[in-house]
Design an enzyme around this catalytic site. Structure first.
Site, PDB file in Angstrom:
ATOM      1  N   CYS A 125       0.818  -1.213   0.000  1.00 23.56           N
ATOM      2  CA  CYS A 125       0.000   0.000   0.000  1.00 23.56           C
ATOM      3  C   CYS A 125       0.854   1.267   0.000  1.00 23.56           C
ATOM      4  O   CYS A 125       0.573   2.211  -0.752  1.00 23.56           O
ATOM      5  CB  CYS A 125      -0.990  -0.010   1.174  1.00 23.56           C
ATOM      6  SG  CYS A 125      -0.263   0.075   2.832  1.00 23.56           S
ATOM      7  N   HIS A 192      -2.941   0.478   6.836  1.00 21.56           N
ATOM      8  CA  HIS A 192      -3.181   0.501   5.394  1.00 21.56           C
ATOM      9  C   HIS A 192      -3.362   1.940   4.940  1.00 21.56           C
ATOM     10  O   HIS A 192      -3.919   2.765   5.667  1.00 21.56           O
ATOM     11  CB  HIS A 192      -4.439  -0.318   5.075  1.00 21.56           C
ATOM     12  CG  HIS A 192      -4.769  -0.367   3.615  1.00 21.56           C
ATOM     13  ND1 HIS A 192      -3.919  -0.886   2.665  1.00 21.56           N
ATOM     14  CD2 HIS A 192      -5.881   0.038   2.932  1.00 21.56           C
ATOM     15  CE1 HIS A 192      -4.486  -0.797   1.476  1.00 21.56           C
ATOM     16  NE2 HIS A 192      -5.666  -0.240   1.599  1.00 21.56           N
ATOM     17  N   HIS A 204      -5.862   2.001  -3.976  1.00 17.70           N
ATOM     18  CA  HIS A 204      -5.145   1.370  -2.872  1.00 17.70           C
ATOM     19  C   HIS A 204      -4.765  -0.051  -3.246  1.00 17.70           C
ATOM     20  O   HIS A 204      -5.166  -0.566  -4.290  1.00 17.70           O
ATOM     21  CB  HIS A 204      -5.946   1.437  -1.567  1.00 17.70           C
ATOM     22  CG  HIS A 204      -7.209   0.632  -1.555  1.00 17.70           C
ATOM     23  ND1 HIS A 204      -7.680  -0.010  -0.425  1.00 17.70           N
ATOM     24  CD2 HIS A 204      -8.120   0.357  -2.517  1.00 17.70           C
ATOM     25  CE1 HIS A 204      -8.808  -0.621  -0.686  1.00 17.70           C
ATOM     26  NE2 HIS A 204      -9.113  -0.416  -1.944  1.00 17.70           N
TER      27      HIS A 204
END
Length: 231
Positions: A125, A192, A204
């Site tokens: 990420c 994240h 993402h």
């Protein structure tokens, strides 16, 4: 990145020294074997200091014992790569066969944003956030060494480093395209990150999924922080 002979020579080296980790440099477009002087060469690699002086490396390649270590960089591997700024490669070897070379470093910033396979520390990420800022804004964000599950090991990679990377915290109602969000996903800390593309879409990359654009709405309840690049 280099011609096929570099990969062939590096993979042969990994087989020759298994179960120890092989290490070498690419110099002048050739792979050169370098002694691994680590105290525990089955679990780490260290090159003699004169290797850096004698060969003027273009890249560094080392191997992992596939029966012990996964096929992605360790936190220590990342620390060394970041310190040198060189492309690094990993080969995994089980004593009989080897994988292709997995390359990582800032050259990966140019990899297409969509459809990436997840590789911890390389295509994850934060790697996607770095690539988006490089490709869309011409900004090279700093990289940070991390283990695969850093949030389970007491690290706070996102919340501890966003200011160092040039970001400032903002309120959720101020979010606009290009702002970055942090999420908490079955974890005690935000683990994240992704980028808001417009009022409804985000970009993402989750473990086990390809990097993608998708509606941000279903994720809003998991977002804990919004930050904006202002360096």
């Amino acid at each position: 990145m280099f011609d096929d002979d570099v990969a062939r020579q590096a993979r042969a080296h990994a087989l020759d020294v298994w179960p120890q980790e092989a290490c070498g440099v690419v110099s002048g477009g050739r792979y050169i074997r370098v002694p691994n002087i680590a105290e525990d060469p089955e679990n780490a690699f260290e090159m003699p200091a004169d290797a850096w002086l004698n060969y003027t490396p273009q890249a560094v390649i080392h191997s992992h014992n596939a029966k012990i270590h996964p096929h992605w960089p360790s936190k220590g591997d990342m620390e060394t790569q970041i310190a040198t700024g060189l492309p690094f490669g990993i080969i995994s070897c089980d004593g009989e066969v080897t994988t292709p070379v997995l390359w990582w470093g800032d050259h990966c910033l140019d990899t297409p944003l969509l459809g990436r396979s997840f590789v911890p520390g390389v295509f994850d990420c934060y790697g996607l956030v770095r690539s988006w800022y490089w490709q869309e804004r011409g900004v090279r964000l700093p990289d940070f060494a991390r283990s695969k599950n850093w949030w389970e090991e007491g690290d706070h990679l996102l919340t501890d480093h966003f200011e160092e990377a040039g970001f400032t915290a903002i309120d959720a109602n101020e979010a606009r395209p290009g702002d970055v969000f942090f999420m908490q996903l079955v974890s005690k800390v935000p683990c994240h990150s992704g980028i808001l593309l417009d009022d409804s879409l985000c970009l993402h990359h989750l473990d086990g999924r390809l990097s993608r654009r998708e509606p941000v709405g279903p994720w809003l309840k998991r977002i804990t922080h919004w930050v904006r690049y202002d360096a």
